[in-house]
Design a protein around this motif. Structure first.
Motif, PDB file in Angstrom:
ATOM      1  N   ARG A   1       0.948  -1.181  -0.094  1.00  0.00           N
ATOM      2  CA  ARG A   1      -0.050  -0.099   0.017  1.00  0.00           C
ATOM      3  C   ARG A   1       0.796   1.456  -0.075  1.00  0.00           C
ATOM      4  O   ARG A   1       0.455   2.313  -0.644  1.00  0.00           O
ATOM      5  CB  ARG A   1      -0.812  -0.007   1.257  1.00  0.00           C
ATOM      6  CG  ARG A   1      -1.994  -1.012   0.955  1.00  0.00           C
ATOM      7  CD  ARG A   1      -3.149  -0.889   2.319  1.00  0.00           C
ATOM      8  NE  ARG A   1      -4.052  -1.750   2.039  1.00  0.00           N
ATOM      9  CZ  ARG A   1      -4.848  -2.239   2.900  1.00  0.00           C
ATOM     10  NH1 ARG A   1      -4.515  -1.807   4.466  1.00  0.00           N
ATOM     11  NH2 ARG A   1      -5.794  -3.177   3.005  1.00  0.00           N
ATOM     12  N   GLY A   2       1.823   1.234   0.776  1.00  0.00           N
ATOM     13  CA  GLY A   2       2.728   2.342   0.881  1.00  0.00           C
ATOM     14  C   GLY A   2       3.375   2.651  -0.463  1.00  0.00           C
ATOM     15  O   GLY A   2       3.631   3.641  -0.939  1.00  0.00           O
ATOM     16  N   LEU A   3       4.138   1.726  -1.299  1.00  0.00           N
ATOM     17  CA  LEU A   3       4.307   1.650  -2.512  1.00  0.00           C
ATOM     18  C   LEU A   3       3.710   2.235  -3.574  1.00  0.00           C
ATOM     19  O   LEU A   3       3.741   3.082  -4.395  1.00  0.00           O
ATOM     20  CB  LEU A   3       4.865   0.127  -3.173  1.00  0.00           C
ATOM     21  CG  LEU A   3       5.588   0.091  -4.032  1.00  0.00           C
ATOM     22  CD1 LEU A   3       6.894   1.071  -4.610  1.00  0.00           C
ATOM     23  CD2 LEU A   3       5.813  -1.413  -4.858  1.00  0.00           C
ATOM     24  N   ALA A   4       2.175   1.613  -3.480  1.00  0.00           N
ATOM     25  CA  ALA A   4       1.277   2.168  -4.532  1.00  0.00           C
ATOM     26  C   ALA A   4       0.851   3.423  -4.170  1.00  0.00           C
ATOM     27  O   ALA A   4       0.809   4.316  -5.219  1.00  0.00           O
ATOM     28  CB  ALA A   4      -0.098   1.317  -4.274  1.00  0.00           C
ATOM     29  N   GLN A   5       1.063   3.959  -2.985  1.00  0.00           N
ATOM     30  CA  GLN A   5       0.824   5.407  -2.741  1.00  0.00           C
ATOM     31  C   GLN A   5       1.843   6.451  -3.426  1.00  0.00           C
ATOM     32  O   GLN A   5       1.858   7.248  -3.728  1.00  0.00           O
ATOM     33  CB  GLN A   5       0.637   5.829  -1.189  1.00  0.00           C
ATOM     34  CG  GLN A   5       0.161   7.301  -0.563  1.00  0.00           C
ATOM     35  CD  GLN A   5      -0.070   7.124   0.808  1.00  0.00           C
ATOM     36  OE1 GLN A   5       0.312   6.303   1.582  1.00  0.00           O
ATOM     37  NE2 GLN A   5      -0.194   8.346   1.266  1.00  0.00           N
ATOM     38  N   LEU A   6       3.151   5.992  -3.025  1.00  0.00           N
ATOM     39  CA  LEU A   6       4.319   6.475  -3.699  1.00  0.00           C
ATOM     40  C   LEU A   6       4.270   6.704  -5.219  1.00  0.00           C
ATOM     41  O   LEU A   6       4.600   7.655  -5.555  1.00  0.00           O
ATOM     42  CB  LEU A   6       5.507   5.940  -3.032  1.00  0.00           C
ATOM     43  CG  LEU A   6       7.080   6.338  -3.896  1.00  0.00           C
ATOM     44  CD1 LEU A   6       7.320   7.631  -3.268  1.00  0.00           C
ATOM     45  CD2 LEU A   6       8.054   5.203  -3.624  1.00  0.00           C
ATOM     46  N   LEU A   7       4.016   5.647  -5.611  1.00  0.00           N
ATOM     47  CA  LEU A   7       3.807   5.705  -7.250  1.00  0.00           C
ATOM     48  C   LEU A   7       2.513   6.369  -7.962  1.00  0.00           C
ATOM     49  O   LEU A   7       2.447   6.411  -8.830  1.00  0.00           O
ATOM     50  CB  LEU A   7       3.933   4.068  -7.791  1.00  0.00           C
ATOM     51  CG  LEU A   7       5.400   3.312  -7.431  1.00  0.00           C
ATOM     52  CD1 LEU A   7       5.392   2.024  -7.785  1.00  0.00           C
ATOM     53  CD2 LEU A   7       6.669   4.286  -7.915  1.00  0.00           C
ATOM     54  N   GLY A   8       1.624   6.141  -6.847  1.00  0.00           N
ATOM     55  CA  GLY A   8       0.159   6.925  -7.444  1.00  0.00           C
ATOM     56  C   GLY A   8      -0.361   5.700  -8.443  1.00  0.00           C
ATOM     57  O   GLY A   8      -1.013   6.230  -9.462  1.00  0.00           O
ATOM     58  N   CYS A   9      -0.358   4.558  -8.010  1.00  0.00           N
ATOM     59  CA  CYS A   9      -0.963   3.635  -8.588  1.00  0.00           C
ATOM     60  C   CYS A   9      -1.807   2.580  -7.685  1.00  0.00           C
ATOM     61  O   CYS A   9      -1.898   2.738  -6.453  1.00  0.00           O
ATOM     62  CB  CYS A   9       0.083   2.631  -9.589  1.00  0.00           C
ATOM     63  SG  CYS A   9       0.974   1.542  -8.265  1.00  0.00           S
ATOM     64  N   SER A  10      -2.283   1.545  -8.436  1.00  0.00           N
ATOM     65  CA  SER A  10      -3.423   0.741  -7.696  1.00  0.00           C
ATOM     66  C   SER A  10      -2.285  -0.338  -6.823  1.00  0.00           C
ATOM     67  O   SER A  10      -1.125  -0.633  -7.301  1.00  0.00           O
ATOM     68  CB  SER A  10      -4.031  -0.035  -8.604  1.00  0.00           C
ATOM     69  OG  SER A  10      -3.488  -1.074  -9.311  1.00  0.00           O
ATOM     70  N   THR A  11      -2.795  -1.085  -5.740  1.00  0.00           N
ATOM     71  CA  THR A  11      -2.113  -1.998  -5.176  1.00  0.00           C
ATOM     72  C   THR A  11      -1.775  -3.360  -6.033  1.00  0.00           C
ATOM     73  O   THR A  11      -0.584  -3.832  -5.808  1.00  0.00           O
ATOM     74  CB  THR A  11      -2.680  -2.286  -3.822  1.00  0.00           C
ATOM     75  OG1 THR A  11      -4.085  -2.770  -4.102  1.00  0.00           O
ATOM     76  CG2 THR A  11      -2.845  -1.371  -2.898  1.00  0.00           C
ATOM     77  N   ALA A  12      -2.520  -3.508  -6.860  1.00  0.00           N
ATOM     78  CA  ALA A  12      -2.287  -4.456  -7.910  1.00  0.00           C
ATOM     79  C   ALA A  12      -1.185  -4.319  -8.758  1.00  0.00           C
ATOM     80  O   ALA A  12      -0.055  -4.979  -9.089  1.00  0.00           O
ATOM     81  CB  ALA A  12      -3.435  -4.866  -8.709  1.00  0.00           C
ATOM     82  N   THR A  13      -1.143  -3.083  -9.183  1.00  0.00           N
ATOM     83  CA  THR A  13       0.078  -2.740  -9.941  1.00  0.00           C
ATOM     84  C   THR A  13       1.577  -2.668  -9.240  1.00  0.00           C
ATOM     85  O   THR A  13       2.497  -2.997  -9.700  1.00  0.00           O
ATOM     86  CB  THR A  13      -0.011  -1.189 -10.615  1.00  0.00           C
ATOM     87  OG1 THR A  13      -1.203  -1.471 -11.392  1.00  0.00           O
ATOM     88  CG2 THR A  13       1.069  -0.801 -11.474  1.00  0.00           C
ATOM     89  N   ALA A  14       1.314  -2.051  -8.185  1.00  0.00           N
ATOM     90  CA  ALA A  14       2.597  -2.158  -7.099  1.00  0.00           C
ATOM     91  C   ALA A  14       2.821  -3.529  -6.971  1.00  0.00           C
ATOM     92  O   ALA A  14       4.158  -3.883  -6.971  1.00  0.00           O
ATOM     93  CB  ALA A  14       2.186  -1.443  -5.916  1.00  0.00           C
ATOM     94  N   GLN A  15       2.106  -4.516  -6.676  1.00  0.00           N
ATOM     95  CA  GLN A  15       2.356  -5.954  -6.486  1.00  0.00           C
ATOM     96  C   GLN A  15       2.934  -6.584  -7.412  1.00  0.00           C
ATOM     97  O   GLN A  15       4.083  -7.225  -7.586  1.00  0.00           O
ATOM     98  CB  GLN A  15       1.109  -6.673  -6.025  1.00  0.00           C
ATOM     99  CG  GLN A  15       1.217  -8.016  -5.634  1.00  0.00           C
ATOM    100  CD  GLN A  15       2.285  -8.265  -4.179  1.00  0.00           C
ATOM    101  OE1 GLN A  15       1.777  -7.673  -3.108  1.00  0.00           O
ATOM    102  NE2 GLN A  15       3.003  -9.152  -4.368  1.00  0.00           N
ATOM    103  N   ARG A  16       2.486  -6.156  -8.750  1.00  0.00           N
ATOM    104  CA  ARG A  16       3.129  -6.741  -9.945  1.00  0.00           C
ATOM    105  C   ARG A  16       4.518  -6.172 -10.184  1.00  0.00           C
ATOM    106  O   ARG A  16       5.438  -7.079 -10.573  1.00  0.00           O
ATOM    107  CB  ARG A  16       2.177  -6.295 -11.074  1.00  0.00           C
ATOM    108  CG  ARG A  16       2.517  -7.080 -12.500  1.00  0.00           C
ATOM    109  CD  ARG A  16       1.946  -6.515 -13.484  1.00  0.00           C
ATOM    110  NE  ARG A  16       0.170  -6.707 -13.485  1.00  0.00           N
ATOM    111  CZ  ARG A  16      -0.419  -5.335 -13.220  1.00  0.00           C
ATOM    112  NH1 ARG A  16       0.142  -4.355 -13.889  1.00  0.00           N
ATOM    113  NH2 ARG A  16      -1.511  -5.408 -13.103  1.00  0.00           N
TER     114      ARG A  16
END
Length: 83
Positions: free
Chosen positions: A33-48
């Motif tokens: 979730r933190g990565l997704a917030q940093l990148l401004g993307c969904s959690t699915a994209t961050a997980q990918r």
């Protein structure tokens, strides 16, 4: 989708780095979730991005964390390889 996120992050960070060219911030990002917030993307994209090993990550027990500067540099390098 992950490529678009990488391009947006690089564009956003290049503007930020112009202001602080010599200062490198070492910010610890906790979890997907933190990565997704940093990148401004969904959690699915961050997980990918994590699963594809496009961003460096660390595990402590069951916790995953990232360093913001490493994530951004990694996406910059991946972007150069892609183009």
């Amino acid at each position: 989708m992950a490529d678009k996120v990488a391009e947006l992050v690089i564009a956003r960070m290049s503007d930020t780095q112009k202001d602080s060219a010599t200062k490198v911030e070492r910010t610890k990002i906790c979890g997907i979730r933190g990565l997704a917030q940093l990148l401004g993307c969904s959690t699915a994209t961050a997980q990918r991005l994590k699963n594809e090993k496009r961003v460096p990550y660390y595990n402590m027990g069951t916790r995953t964390f990232f360093y913001a500067d490493e994530v951004i540099n990694s996406l910059k390098v991946n972007e150069k390889i892609i183009k």
